[in-house]
Write an enzyme that holds these catalytic residues in place. Structure first.
Site, short mmCIF file in Angstrom:
data_model
loop_
_atom_site.label_atom_id
_atom_site.label_comp_id
_atom_site.label_asym_id
_atom_site.label_seq_id
_atom_site.Cartn_x
_atom_site.Cartn_y
_atom_site.Cartn_z
N LYS A 80 0.87 -1.16 0.00
CA LYS A 80 0.00 0.00 0.00
C LYS A 80 0.92 1.22 0.00
O LYS A 80 1.60 1.51 0.99
CB LYS A 80 -0.91 -0.02 1.22
CG LYS A 80 -2.04 1.01 1.17
CD LYS A 80 -1.55 2.32 1.69
CE LYS A 80 -2.63 3.38 1.67
NZ LYS A 80 -2.08 4.72 2.02
N GLY A 129 4.42 3.34 10.75
CA GLY A 129 3.65 4.58 10.71
C GLY A 129 3.23 5.02 12.09
O GLY A 129 3.85 4.67 13.10
N SER A 130 2.14 5.76 12.16
CA SER A 130 1.69 6.37 13.41
C SER A 130 1.05 5.35 14.33
O SER A 130 0.58 4.29 13.91
CB SER A 130 0.69 7.48 13.11
OG SER A 130 -0.53 6.93 12.61
N GLY A 160 -2.81 5.17 13.35
CA GLY A 160 -3.07 4.40 12.13
C GLY A 160 -2.72 2.93 12.29
O GLY A 160 -3.47 2.05 11.87
N GLY A 161 -1.57 2.66 12.92
CA GLY A 161 -1.15 1.28 13.09
C GLY A 161 -2.07 0.52 14.02
O GLY A 161 -2.40 -0.64 13.78
N GLU A 187 5.41 -1.15 13.40
CA GLU A 187 6.27 -0.21 14.13
C GLU A 187 5.49 1.09 14.20
O GLU A 187 5.23 1.71 13.17
CB GLU A 187 7.60 -0.01 13.40
CG GLU A 187 8.53 0.96 14.09
CD GLU A 187 9.64 1.42 13.18
OE1 GLU A 187 9.91 2.64 13.15
OE2 GLU A 187 10.24 0.58 12.49
N CYS A 202 12.47 7.43 12.99
CA CYS A 202 11.75 6.70 14.04
C CYS A 202 12.58 6.53 15.29
O CYS A 202 12.03 6.24 16.37
CB CYS A 202 11.29 5.34 13.52
SG CYS A 202 12.58 4.38 12.71
N GLU A 213 5.54 10.42 21.54
CA GLU A 213 6.31 10.84 20.38
C GLU A 213 5.73 12.10 19.74
O GLU A 213 4.51 12.19 19.53
CB GLU A 213 6.36 9.73 19.33
CG GLU A 213 7.17 10.10 18.09
CD GLU A 213 7.15 9.01 17.03
OE1 GLU A 213 8.20 8.74 16.43
OE2 GLU A 213 6.07 8.40 16.82
#
Length: 507
Positions: free
Chosen positions: A173, A228-229, A232-233, A252, A289, A376
């Site tokens: 994606k 990603g965030s 979202g994750g 992650e 990251c 974060e």
């Protein structure tokens, strides 16, 4: 995920210039449900030849060559779409090439298959049957590209390379922040597939928010890799868990990567530490990251001097464009929320000038540290926490969620005698860094890139040779005659694999 009042997904995916925000002369369509289904089914159909180790080795080495050969065009597109700069992207492309070669070497070695043989033993009670175990590929892997690494954690990144090494076809994606780069990389990888005698469906690319949801829900998708965030994750992780048949989700999500500076280190190396820390915080405008987000510094003159030097270095860092407008908006919001926290002092004020932002530094005493300050903030911002005792510092660390890295800066006496901080940081970090900086993740056999949640959703690594094990599952054959055993498990070891036989390693 989307709510009832969200607008419909745009039908076009437009490439934009990161520095100006203006559309570039490239766009594509958001993938339809039929196109997502077709990509997954084409990947599944392309899987059988990948069971051959020699085919996988040829594919991975061809991928390294094709990405390198088209490097100039890929880097130009990536620089325009991300604003990361050509030197940084040249290094990232070299990393991608090295990564494909590392996984080719790992497949050639065969150790990832975990071949283990226990011969039958009738002399024990109860009698033991003949048992032979190895690892087989899961199936089609869905990969979600990351915004901050348009090459190394995107279409040609470690998730794709490790999945191919395991024998799994991939559907990526693409990230909306670099869609043109994604397609250029996909074209190079499909050329590599052709050179290895494979169908182009071994690597699919889809675009659009909805395509990601359809991917993780698709019955033929057997595993997911995500960078990603946290929001979202976690939403995708929950989608996977809600499937009728849940599948592995290796995500992650987020990390503050704490740094501890001891009193001895601050007294002896204040200038050196400030210089290195500023470079680590500001590298890539804080969009790594493993950027240090929380820095524990001792109270006192030496700590004051270190913080003063750090603030001076960060104030000199040139501003620049963050990867996407959404990331910039989140950064500005995050800075505002943190500066509004009682007890927080702004040492370096981040500025926003059009699409450009500059670095920032905040400070707070350990007794004023709040959960928000331990989350974060993606971008060039760090929070210095002033501690007066080891107990105070450990209290702050205990309140932090899991991280990819934990760093400690020690003095020479502590290096000689040993330090408890190494063990403390190892409790909640996937990688402990001593007298160095976490930015820069080497692609090697020993590397681990992961950590306790939310740094990762599983104990596995997304970087290094061990990443291949995420896309494998073990199968044991009991009392199977040689005629039905796969070659990896036959007694004569026709493939020359490293194996553990009756408890002893044989090579």
């Amino acid at each position: 995920m989307r709510t009832a009042h969200d607008t419909h997904e745009p039908s076009r995916v437009v490439s934009r210039d990161a520095r100006s925000g203006r559309p570039r002369d490239w766009e594509t369509s958001a993938s339809t449900p039929g196109e997502v289904d077709a990509a997954v089914r084409a990947a599944a159909d392309a899987a059988p030849p990948l069971r051959d180790r020699e085919v996988r080795i040829a594919l991975l080495r061809a991928a390294a060559r094709e990405i390198a050969a088209d490097g100039e065009r890929i880097i130009a597109a990536a620089d325009a779409e991300t604003g990361l700069g050509v030197p940084r992207l040249e290094g990232e492309l070299a990393r991608v090439v090295a990564q494909f070669r590392l996984f080719a070497d790992e497949v050639a070695d065969g150790g990832h298959l975990g071949v283990t043989i226990d011969h039958a033993d009738t002399g024990v009670v109860p009698a033991r049957p003949d048992l032979r175990r190895y690892q087989v590929p899961l199936g089609v892997v869905a990969v979600f590209a990351a915004s901050n690494f348009p090459l190394a954690f995107s279409v040609p990144g470690g998730d794709t390379a490790s999945a191919w090494a395991a024998g799994c076809p991939v559907v990526v994606k693409a990230h909306p922040g670099h869609p043109h780069t994604s397609e250029l990389c996909a074209a190079a990888l499909r050329r590599a597939a052709g050179r290895a005698g494979l169908e182009p469906g071994v690597l699919g690319v889809v675009h659009g928010f909805d395509a990601g949801l359809l991917l993780v829900r698709h019955e033929r998708v057997a595993g997911v890799g995500f960078t990603g965030s946290v929001a979202g994750g976690r939403a995708l992780f929950d989608e996977v868990a809600a499937r009728a048949v849940p599948i592995p989700f290796h995500g992650e999500l987020g990390s503050v990567n704490p740094v501890v500076v001891t009193e001895e280190a601050a007294a002896i190396r204040a200038a050196e530490i400030a210089e290195g820390l500023a470079g680590s915080v500001a590298l890539g405008l804080g969009q790594f990251c493993v950027k240090p987000g929380v820095v524990l510094v001792p109270r006192g003159e030496d700590g004051d001097e270190l913080v003063r030097l750090l603030a001076g270095r960060l104030a000199e860092v040139p501003g620049g464009a963050l990867l996407t407008e959404r990331i910039r908006e989140s950064f500005v919001t995050g800075v505002g929320e943190r500066t509004a926290t009682p007890g927080v002092t702004r040492l370096v004020e981040p500025s926003v000038d059009g699409t450009a932002v500059s670095a920032g530094l905040l400070t707070v005493d350990a007794d004023g540290f709040t959960p928000l300050l331990g989350e974060e903030c993606f971008g060039p911002l760090a929070v210095v926490v002033r501690y007066g005792s080891r107990a105070e510092a450990e209290g702050v660390l205990a309140g932090l969620a899991g991280s990819l890295t934990g760093t400690v800066q020690l003095g020479p006496g502590e290096l000689a005698a040993g330090s408890p901080w190494v063990e403390v940081l190892a409790r909640s970090s996937g990688r402990v860094v001593v007298n160095a900086w976490p930015t820069g993740v080497a692609v090697t056999w020993a590397q681990h890139h992961g950590g306790p949640y939310p740094a990762a959703t599983s104990p596995a690594t997304s970087v290094g040779a061990a990443a291949v094990t995420r896309w494998l599952r073990p199968v044991v054959f009991q009392n199977a005659p040689a005629s039905v055993l796969p070659p990896e498990l036959r007694e004569d070891n026709p493939l020359g694999l490293p194996r553990r036989v009756d408890g002893a390693w044989r090579y």
